[in-house]
Structures are given as C-alpha cells and as structure tokens.
Design a protein around this motif. Structure first.
Motif, PDB file in Angstrom:
ATOM      1  N   GLN A 117      31.696  83.230  63.250  1.00  0.00           N
ATOM      2  CA  GLN A 117      32.973  83.368  62.555  1.00  0.00           C
ATOM      3  C   GLN A 117      33.754  82.048  62.555  1.00  0.00           C
ATOM      4  OE1 GLN A 117      35.339  86.601  64.032  1.00  0.00           O
ATOM      5  NE2 GLN A 117      36.268  86.927  62.048  1.00  0.00           N
ATOM      6  N   SER A 118      33.801  81.369  63.671  1.00  0.00           N
ATOM      7  CA  SER A 118      34.486  80.071  63.754  1.00  0.00           C
ATOM      8  C   SER A 118      33.792  79.023  62.896  1.00  0.00           C
ATOM      9  CB  SER A 118      34.542  79.585  65.200  1.00  0.00           C
ATOM     10  OG  SER A 118      35.268  80.479  65.994  1.00  0.00           O
ATOM     11  N   PHE A 119      32.457  79.046  62.906  1.00  0.00           N
ATOM     12  CA  PHE A 119      31.691  78.095  62.111  1.00  0.00           C
ATOM     13  C   PHE A 119      32.012  78.247  60.614  1.00  0.00           C
ATOM     14  CE2 PHE A 119      27.834  77.377  59.554  1.00  0.00           C
ATOM     15  CZ  PHE A 119      27.681  76.014  59.752  1.00  0.00           C
ATOM     16  N   VAL A 120      32.009  79.483  60.136  1.00  0.00           N
ATOM     17  CA  VAL A 120      32.291  79.734  58.719  1.00  0.00           C
ATOM     18  C   VAL A 120      33.717  79.342  58.382  1.00  0.00           C
ATOM     19  CG1 VAL A 120      32.494  81.552  56.966  1.00  0.00           C
ATOM     20  CG2 VAL A 120      30.529  81.511  58.498  1.00  0.00           C
ATOM     21  N   ARG A 121      34.669  79.685  59.251  1.00  0.00           N
ATOM     22  CA  ARG A 121      36.078  79.340  59.011  1.00  0.00           C
ATOM     23  C   ARG A 121      36.255  77.820  58.956  1.00  0.00           C
ATOM     24  NH1 ARG A 121      40.685  81.098  56.889  1.00  0.00           N
ATOM     25  NH2 ARG A 121      41.249  82.697  58.335  1.00  0.00           N
ATOM     26  N   ASN A 122      35.647  77.105  59.895  1.00  0.00           N
ATOM     27  CA  ASN A 122      35.759  75.646  59.911  1.00  0.00           C
ATOM     28  C   ASN A 122      35.107  75.023  58.678  1.00  0.00           C
ATOM     29  OD1 ASN A 122      37.138  75.654  62.331  1.00  0.00           O
ATOM     30  ND2 ASN A 122      35.294  75.388  63.545  1.00  0.00           N
ATOM     31  N   ALA A 123      33.960  75.559  58.267  1.00  0.00           N
ATOM     32  CA  ALA A 123      33.288  75.052  57.068  1.00  0.00           C
ATOM     33  C   ALA A 123      34.166  75.274  55.841  1.00  0.00           C
ATOM     34  CB  ALA A 123      31.934  75.733  56.887  1.00  0.00           C
ATOM     35  N   ASP A 174      37.485  75.552  55.797  1.00  0.00           N
ATOM     36  CA  ASP A 174      38.633  74.655  55.893  1.00  0.00           C
ATOM     37  C   ASP A 174      38.272  73.223  55.503  1.00  0.00           C
ATOM     38  OD1 ASP A 174      40.251  76.748  56.694  1.00  0.00           O
ATOM     39  OD2 ASP A 174      40.113  76.264  58.833  1.00  0.00           O
ATOM     40  N   GLU A 175      37.073  72.777  55.872  1.00  0.00           N
ATOM     41  CA  GLU A 175      36.638  71.415  55.536  1.00  0.00           C
ATOM     42  C   GLU A 175      36.412  71.231  54.041  1.00  0.00           C
ATOM     43  OE1 GLU A 175      33.148  70.599  57.785  1.00  0.00           O
ATOM     44  OE2 GLU A 175      34.210  70.670  59.714  1.00  0.00           O
ATOM     45  N   ARG A 176      35.974  72.292  53.369  1.00  0.00           N
ATOM     46  CA  ARG A 176      35.591  72.176  51.957  1.00  0.00           C
ATOM     47  C   ARG A 176      36.631  72.694  50.977  1.00  0.00           C
ATOM     48  NH1 ARG A 176      31.601  72.673  55.319  1.00  0.00           N
ATOM     49  NH2 ARG A 176      29.629  71.635  55.003  1.00  0.00           N
ATOM     50  N   ASN A 177      37.662  73.340  51.473  1.00  0.00           N
ATOM     51  CA  ASN A 177      38.678  73.933  50.618  1.00  0.00           C
ATOM     52  C   ASN A 177      39.665  72.859  50.168  1.00  0.00           C
ATOM     53  OD1 ASN A 177      40.485  75.593  49.329  1.00  0.00           O
ATOM     54  ND2 ASN A 177      41.379  76.388  51.206  1.00  0.00           N
ATOM     55  N   SER A 178      39.513  72.404  48.946  1.00  0.00           N
ATOM     56  CA  SER A 178      40.380  71.328  48.457  1.00  0.00           C
ATOM     57  C   SER A 178      41.506  71.822  47.555  1.00  0.00           C
ATOM     58  CB  SER A 178      39.534  70.296  47.694  1.00  0.00           C
ATOM     59  OG  SER A 178      38.910  70.927  46.585  1.00  0.00           O
ATOM     60  N   ASP A 179      41.461  73.084  47.121  1.00  0.00           N
ATOM     61  CA  ASP A 179      42.484  73.558  46.198  1.00  0.00           C
ATOM     62  C   ASP A 179      43.504  74.502  46.832  1.00  0.00           C
ATOM     63  OD1 ASP A 179      40.911  75.762  46.492  1.00  0.00           O
ATOM     64  OD2 ASP A 179      40.378  75.967  44.384  1.00  0.00           O
ATOM     65  N   GLY A 180      43.501  74.626  48.150  1.00  0.00           N
ATOM     66  CA  GLY A 180      44.538  75.369  48.844  1.00  0.00           C
ATOM     67  C   GLY A 180      44.363  76.879  48.892  1.00  0.00           C
ATOM     68  N   ARG A 181      43.211  77.385  48.483  1.00  0.00           N
ATOM     69  CA  ARG A 181      42.991  78.837  48.565  1.00  0.00           C
ATOM     70  C   ARG A 181      42.906  79.261  50.029  1.00  0.00           C
ATOM     71  NH1 ARG A 181      37.747  79.573  45.260  1.00  0.00           N
ATOM     72  NH2 ARG A 181      37.468  77.460  45.983  1.00  0.00           N
ATOM     73  N   VAL A 240      41.737  82.394  52.932  1.00  0.00           N
ATOM     74  CA  VAL A 240      40.813  83.498  53.180  1.00  0.00           C
ATOM     75  C   VAL A 240      41.644  84.713  53.571  1.00  0.00           C
ATOM     76  CG1 VAL A 240      38.928  84.313  54.643  1.00  0.00           C
ATOM     77  CG2 VAL A 240      39.032  81.914  53.949  1.00  0.00           C
ATOM     78  N   LEU A 241      41.306  85.858  53.006  1.00  0.00           N
ATOM     79  CA  LEU A 241      42.029  87.081  53.322  1.00  0.00           C
ATOM     80  C   LEU A 241      41.620  87.589  54.703  1.00  0.00           C
ATOM     81  CD1 LEU A 241      41.611  89.026  49.949  1.00  0.00           C
ATOM     82  CD2 LEU A 241      43.525  87.588  50.661  1.00  0.00           C
ATOM     83  N   ASN A 242      42.595  88.162  55.420  1.00  0.00           N
ATOM     84  CA  ASN A 242      42.241  88.838  56.663  1.00  0.00           C
ATOM     85  C   ASN A 242      41.758  90.247  56.326  1.00  0.00           C
ATOM     86  OD1 ASN A 242      44.455  90.641  56.491  1.00  0.00           O
ATOM     87  ND2 ASN A 242      45.793  89.158  57.536  1.00  0.00           N
ATOM     88  N   SER A 243      41.299  90.995  57.314  1.00  0.00           N
ATOM     89  CA  SER A 243      40.693  92.303  57.036  1.00  0.00           C
ATOM     90  C   SER A 243      41.686  93.288  56.436  1.00  0.00           C
ATOM     91  CB  SER A 243      40.061  92.880  58.294  1.00  0.00           C
ATOM     92  OG  SER A 243      41.037  93.013  59.302  1.00  0.00           O
ATOM     93  N   LEU A 244      42.949  93.253  56.839  1.00  0.00           N
ATOM     94  CA  LEU A 244      43.941  94.154  56.258  1.00  0.00           C
ATOM     95  C   LEU A 244      44.193  93.836  54.797  1.00  0.00           C
ATOM     96  CD1 LEU A 244      45.954  96.446  56.740  1.00  0.00           C
ATOM     97  CD2 LEU A 244      47.620  94.727  57.456  1.00  0.00           C
ATOM     98  N   GLN A 245      44.261  92.538  54.461  1.00  0.00           N
ATOM     99  CA  GLN A 245      44.448  92.138  53.073  1.00  0.00           C
ATOM    100  C   GLN A 245      43.243  92.559  52.219  1.00  0.00           C
ATOM    101  OE1 GLN A 245      44.987  88.023  54.079  1.00  0.00           O
ATOM    102  NE2 GLN A 245      47.189  88.091  53.647  1.00  0.00           N
ATOM    103  N   GLU A 246      42.049  92.426  52.765  1.00  0.00           N
ATOM    104  CA  GLU A 246      40.854  92.854  52.039  1.00  0.00           C
ATOM    105  C   GLU A 246      40.900  94.344  51.748  1.00  0.00           C
ATOM    106  OE1 GLU A 246      37.037  91.887  53.655  1.00  0.00           O
ATOM    107  OE2 GLU A 246      37.762  89.923  54.333  1.00  0.00           O
TER     108      GLU A 246
END
Length: 82
Positions: A55-61, A63-70, A72-78
């Motif tokens: 989970q941390s690996f995916v989140r960090n990846a 964050d590193e590649r997100n250039s347009d400010g989008r 990630v939704l949390n589980s409640l938002q999903e």
C-alpha cells in the motif's frame, strides 16, 4: 523464511535494493531481520533498508508520478461514488 531467501534479501537490501512486501507486518519482520544481521556484523550504525508494504509503495509511486494534482480517494469516498 528460509535462510537462502533470507540471505538474498539481506544482500539485496545491503546494495540499496527495494523490497516490497504484502503487509506492514512482513515489512517490519524483514526490517528487524536486516537490523539483527547488521548488529551481528558488529556494526553500530547503518543506512535504513528500503522496505515498503504494498500500500505504501503504490501510494509513493502515485505521488511521484502525479503531476496534475489529482488525489486518490479513500475507501469511504469510493463507497459513496459506487
């Protein structure tokens, strides 16, 4: 974990490799084994190993590649969207 696999992981981490685990618990176990091995080698200080749970690996990846400010939704938002 068998000793052959354990020694391969230890060697990988000593050479600044990244290990991704399925859970935080597995990441902590590998980090503890790495630290025990360094103490057994007689070291008093060493660089922290690069071990991340999935989970941390995916989140960090993201964050590193997100250039347009989008974001990630949390589980409640999903759940509210679906």
């Amino acid at each position: 974990m068998n000793s052959e696999l354990s020694s391969e992981i230890d060697a990988w981490l000593r050479n600044d490799g990244l290990v991704v685990t399925a859970s935080e618990r597995a990441a902590r176990a590998i980090a503890a084994a790495f630290n025990r091995s360094r103490r057994a080698d007689g070291l008093t200080a060493w660089q922290a190993p690069n071990i991340q749970d999935w989970q941390s690996f995916v989140r960090n990846a993201w964050d590193e590649r997100n250039s347009d400010g989008r974001t990630v939704l949390n589980s409640l938002q999903e759940q509210s969207l679906w």
